[in-house]
Enzyme design. Structure first.
Site, PDB file in Angstrom:
ATOM      1  N   GLY A   1      69.027  -6.805 -37.429  1.00 26.94           N
ATOM      2  CA  GLY A   1      67.968  -7.752 -37.737  1.00 26.94           C
ATOM      3  C   GLY A   1      66.825  -7.635 -36.750  1.00 26.94           C
TER       4      GLY A   1
ATOM      5  N   GLY B   1      59.775 -11.490 -34.609  1.00 28.23           N
ATOM      6  CA  GLY B   1      58.701 -11.415 -33.638  1.00 28.23           C
ATOM      7  C   GLY B   1      59.195 -11.315 -32.213  1.00 28.23           C
TER       8      GLY B   1
ATOM      9  N   GLY C   1      61.903  -9.605 -31.161  1.00 26.67           N
ATOM     10  CA  GLY C   1      62.528  -8.329 -30.870  1.00 26.67           C
ATOM     11  C   GLY C   1      63.578  -8.007 -31.916  1.00 26.67           C
ATOM     12  N   LYS C   2      64.719  -7.456 -31.484  1.00 27.89           N
ATOM     13  CA  LYS C   2      65.758  -7.042 -32.432  1.00 27.89           C
ATOM     14  C   LYS C   2      67.108  -7.646 -32.064  1.00 27.89           C
ATOM     15  CE  LYS C   2      63.644  -2.685 -33.904  1.00 27.89           C
ATOM     16  NZ  LYS C   2      63.838  -1.233 -34.097  1.00 27.89           N
ATOM     17  N   VAL C   3      68.030  -7.630 -33.051  1.00 21.63           N
ATOM     18  CA  VAL C   3      69.393  -8.095 -32.853  1.00 21.63           C
ATOM     19  C   VAL C   3      70.344  -6.948 -33.162  1.00 21.63           C
ATOM     20  CG1 VAL C   3      71.135  -9.777 -33.544  1.00 21.63           C
ATOM     21  CG2 VAL C   3      68.723 -10.422 -33.486  1.00 21.63           C
TER      22      VAL C   3
ATOM     23  N   LYS D   1      70.888 -10.539 -29.022  1.00 23.99           N
ATOM     24  CA  LYS D   1      69.480 -10.797 -29.346  1.00 23.99           C
ATOM     25  C   LYS D   1      68.642 -10.316 -28.167  1.00 23.99           C
ATOM     26  CE  LYS D   1      66.802 -14.491 -31.502  1.00 23.99           C
ATOM     27  NZ  LYS D   1      66.844 -15.912 -31.909  1.00 23.99           N
TER      28      LYS D   1
ATOM     29  N   ASP E   1      63.046 -26.566 -35.862  1.00 29.52           N
ATOM     30  CA  ASP E   1      62.835 -25.478 -36.814  1.00 29.52           C
ATOM     31  C   ASP E   1      64.004 -25.390 -37.794  1.00 29.52           C
ATOM     32  OD1 ASP E   1      61.342 -23.477 -37.949  1.00 29.52           O
ATOM     33  OD2 ASP E   1      62.030 -21.903 -36.592  1.00 29.52           O
TER      34      ASP E   1
END
Length: 952
Positions: free
Chosen positions: A637, A640, A642-644, A658, A754
């Site tokens: 995944g 904004g 970064g990546k997982v 994460k 959120d």
């Protein structure tokens, strides 16, 4: 001691040569150095020696600083009181720097030559200092879109030269001040043309003394406050008035007859008050284009015939104003008429629009009246006519188009200028002239537009032309502009997304951005008639063209000579200080590392003060995580932040890592604080934080791996699962329990901020787990009622009360949860093709019919055709959660109890654990799916919409 003497000597010699080399007055030079030290993200030119020759945003006359314009460059920090020593300063514009915070220094009144004070869209808070009334030359005062609180200082009335007063979109309270013999007041501002005080918390009556015949007032905007009492009759004395907004207050009594004296009025907003008496006669207002008197308590009356004399009228809105009788057909003969809204009245008889000679008429809304006949329906052409909930629409048989609810949807975007759009990379956007560039972007807000036809492209092309012409005539480096997405917000501001493209290169430089920002913040740009008043809210500009130290300003001979002489002396001195400097460097590096890295001295085997105060959470090394994730090869995944990556611990437990990218990382202290926050959260319906990594310039958080994706994925079909009604009830209960824990049992309580379907993850047994605390806020004892904070959250789920007041409470999460409940019912996004799910449900619900007449909105995968036990109660609860006022919404613990009762009504045990399998679970596809840690949603931050950038 020897090292200290060398330092002092070096500084004194360097200062002498700096003064010789510089052209900036030494007094101003010291102040600017102080500002530079207190701010982050200043322009690169601020590292050079002479501000008056080189610094972007600084203008000087005779070596004295006269102007500081630094809008939209991402400044962070506070406004130091040192700035008030710039005795020749005339212009200060720090607009659109949302991280500029703190209070406005009381010594601001020492800037006696200040003419323009512009701080739009920052985060200043606290009271407006009374000393602001000691600025005798002040012409523009624009401090809107901040967090200023307390009363309006009466001393503002001393500003005899003031032309523009904009205090809107703050948290100001108390009464509107007027002079009383001992203090000043706004009634003394006879040369001021603009009173913009909307979107605050002002209360009390509008003073009768506020208006007088000497005033130059053109715009009086008091919308969306808590004003009471009557409209003062003295308003009729200000005969130059063109725009009045008194709407969305609690104003009572009849409209004064003196209002008819205002023959220059163009836009008049009186809606959503408690006005009574007769509908006021506005005959003679020959320039009136926009009239809204909706939602008041006027005496019952027929539609006044004098409306037909208002030849400039484009928009007539009189919803819920006790109108009765037949709509006069002569009304539709007005040549400029675009919109008529008479819904929720007692109008009856025949609707006859055959006299219409307006080629602009677009919409007639007469919902919920008693119209019995519409003989001209066949000739209505392209007019959008809505007669839903009238007797004419209750006749069985064919359903007429005018009996169905309709939604206007404008999707305008600037067309290309005789070219073919090009494909751009690296975040660039293709301009209307088909050039790839990084535009300056933001939202144009028009507070009182003179028109209502948002689908008329003529308005936007005219606006585009005037913007481009204005920028280019002021020698700004603009190639073209693009407008898109016209829409109305909750208080009827017309909003347009604006992109401004650079000329000659693909980036703007620092000076270009500050100059553009100033042109919009200072009202240098004048829009076409009908668009004023306006304000702009800019996005930070992250794509500056290089290090613009190569400024167009010429380098002075003094700098060259001074640099040469100073360099020779300093070379000798630096040789003497070499050994000392080397030793101090090592010491400073250790101190800096300790300050920037709060984990630096953490010894896991000792009870060290710098260790995060965590329980059940461990620190992983970078090498460990690289090994567990096979060198970060399994990317599951991105967003904004970064990546997982998926990883596996030596125990066989799967984890989600994460990993923040460089541009989205927090400071070390903030990262440490977030870890401490997440480590406190221990609940079966909340995703568990296992650990973190803060090494080698990396910030990583390690979570439980949640295998079955997000609720959003499962509702959309991306996961391959089908969720039946029972499963959806259990998911709602699990998510509600997780949020109730955060609100009431976490210490201190946590507001998620959120809540949405992409942040509800489903584990192996499809139990709901609340995730993603990137925007969460702690609620300390001193903030039990609310937290005042910059608005953040996801568009569509955002609590309108929080948006309007900047005051965050647990009820903001309740609103978002209510939207998610509607999503569970419909499987639709909160905003889809321009339609808002909350509004759609409110309009569609009919409690007299089965399933509340919602069959067309219900997701077919929910199990239509079977009995949906508890469905109506679930809808009732969802609609209670999305009430406009937070006080009318339940708490999350009350939501939990309600959903438990619904499950019991459906014959289910709310406390039973989910089965390891279910019919729907077994249908799940074993293939790949969009992973929950990916986030492509759009998030609201400040007053604009942008792709979400998570802080970790």
């Amino acid at each position: 001691m020897m090292g200290l003497r060398i330092q002092v000597f070096l500084l004194s010699v360097w200062f002498q040569f700096s003064v010789i080399a510089a052209t900036t007055d030494p007094r101003d030079f010291g102040v600017l150095q102080s500002l530079r030290n207190g701010w982050q993200n200043t322009p690169p030119t601020w590292r050079s020696q002479d501000p008056c020759s080189n610094w972007d945003g600084i203008e000087c006359v005779d070596s004295r600083v006269t102007s500081i314009t630094l809008s939209s460059i991402g400044l962070t920090g506070q406004l130091s009181s040192d700035i008030t020593a710039l005795s020749e300063l005339q212009i200060l514009d720090l607009s659109y720097n949302t991280e500029l915070t703190g209070t406005l220094p009381p010594s601001i009144g020492d800037l006696k030559k200040l003419t323009n004070l512009i701080l739009i869209g920052c985060s200043f808070h606290g009271p407006i200092p009374d000393s602001i009334g000691s600025l005798p030359q002040l012409f523009y005062l624009s401090i809107n879109l901040n967090k200023f609180s307390g009363p309006i200082p009466p001393s503002i009335g001393n500003l005899s030269r003031l032309f523009w007063l904009d205090l809107a979109d703050n948290q100001l309270s108390g009464q509107i001040p007027v002079s009383d013999g001992t203090s000043s007041g706004l009634d003394m501002l006879v040369n001021t043309e603009h009173f913009h005080l909307g979107n605050n918390q002002l209360s009390g009556e509008i003073p009768d003394k506020l208006f007088n015949s000497d005033m130059a007032l053109k715009h009086v905007l008091f919308e969306n406050n808590s004003l009471t009492g009557m409209i003062p009759s003295s308003l009729g004395l200000a005969k130059k008035l063109e725009v009045i907004r008194f709407d969305r207050n609690s104003i009572t009594g009849p409209v004064p007859r003196t209002l008819s004296n205002l023959t220059s009025i163009q836009q008049l907003f009186l809606s959503n008050n408690k006005l009574n008496g007769s509908i006021p006669s506005l005959a003679g207002m020959n320039f009136l284009s926009y009239l809204d008197t909706s939602n008041n308590s006027f005496n019952a009356s027929e539609v006044p015939l004098w409306f037909s004399s208002l030849l400039s009228l484009t928009t007539l809105i009189m919803e819920n104003t006790q109108l009765q009788g037949q709509v006069p057909s002569v009304l539709f003969s007005l040549p400029n008429l675009q919109t008529v809204v008479f819904k929720n009245n007692n109008l009856s008889g025949t609707l006859n629009i055959s006299t219409s000679n307006s080629n602009q008429l677009q919409s007639i809304d007469l919902r919920n009246n008693s119209i019995s006949d519409f003989p001209g329906s066949a000739g209505a052409g392209g007019i959008n006519i809505t007669l839903d909930a009238n007797p004419i629409c209750e006749v069985s048989g064919e359903v007429k188009a005018y009996c169905m609810k309709s939604q206007s949807n404008s999707s305008y975007s600037t067309p290309l200028n005789n070219c073919q759009r090009v494909s751009c990379g690296s975040g660039q956007i293709s301009s209307p002239t088909c050039k790839c560039a990084y535009p300056y972007t933001g939202i144009l807000n028009f507070r009182a537009p003179s028109f209502s036809d948002l689908e008329n492209t003529t308005y936007y092309t005219t606006l585009e032309g005037s913007l481009t012409q204005s920028f280019q005539s002021h020698q700004l480096p603009v190639d073209s502009v693009s407008l898109s997405n016209p829409r109305k917000n909750l208080i009827e501001y017309l909003q347009l997304s604006l992109e401004i493209f650079p000329s000659g290169q693909d980036h703007f430089n620092w000076t270009g951005i500050s100059s553009l920002g100033f042109a919009l913040s200072n009202q240098t740009y004048k829009p076409p008639r009908g668009f004023e008043p306006y304000f702009f809210f800019a996005n930070p500009y992250p794509n500056f063209a290089g290090d613009s130290t190569g400024s167009n300003k010429s380098t002075s001979i003094g700098i060259i000579i001074g640099a040469a002489v100073g360099g020779s002396v300093l070379l000798f001195l630096l040789l003497l200080a070499g050994v000392y400097a080397y030793r101090q460097k090592r010491k400073a590096e250790r101190a800096t590392d300790q300050n920037q890295n709060p984990f630096a001295s953490w010894d896991p085997n000792k009870n060290n003060g710098s260790i995060p105060q965590v329980k059940g959470t461990r620190s992983f090394s970078f090498e460990e995580l690289s090994k567990y994730s096979n060198k970060f090869s399994d990317d599951i995944g991105s967003g904004g932040y970064g990546k997982v990556y998926r990883g596996t611990l030596p125990t066989g437990e799967q984890i989600a890592i994460k990993r923040a990218q460089q541009g989205s990382m927090q400071g070390g202290l903030e990262f440490k604080t977030e870890i401490e926050l997440l480590s406190r959260v221990h609940h079966k319906n909340v995703v568990r934080l296992l650990g973190f990594c803060f090494q080698q310039g990396e910030q990583m958080l390690i979570y439980d791996f949640v295998p079955n994706g997000s609720l959003k994925d499962n509702l959309s079909g991306k996961s391959g699962m089908r969720l039946d009604w029972t499963r959806r009830l259990k998911i709602a209960l699990g998510a509600a329990r997780g949020l109730a824990y955060l609100h009431e049992l976490a210490d201190p309580p946590i507001i998620h901020r959120d809540v949405k379907s992409t942040n509800i993850l489903l584990d192996e047994q499809l139990n709901a787990r609340v995730a993603d605390f990137g925007l969460s806020k702690l609620l300390f004892d001193s903030e039990k009622s609310h937290v005042t904070t910059q608005v953040k959250g996801t568009l569509g789920y955002l609590d309108p009360e929080y948006y309007m007041t900047n005051q965050l409470t647990e009820k903001s999460d309740v609103y978002s949860f209510g939207v998610m409940m509607l999503e569970l019912i419909t499987a639709r996004s909160p905003i889809e093709r321009g339609k808002n799910i909350v509004r759609e449900m409110k309009m569609a619900i009919n409690k007299e019919k089965d399933l509340y007449s919602l069959s067309e909105l219900i997701d077919p995968n929910i199990g239509l055709g079977t009995t949906l036990k508890g469905f109506e109660q679930f809808v009732d609860l969802a609609m209670k959660c999305v009430e406009e006022s937070g006080a009318d919404r339940p708490t999350m613990s009350e939501v939990v109890k309600k959903i438990e009762n619904i499950l019991e009504l459906a014959g289910l045990n709310p406390n039973a654990e989910s089965a390891t399998t279910s019919a729907t679970y077994e249908e799940a596809s074993k293939g790949n799916f969009h992973h929950p840690y990916s986030n492509e949603a759009f998030v609201y931050s400040g007053s604009f919409v942008s792709p979400k950038i998570e802080p970790h």
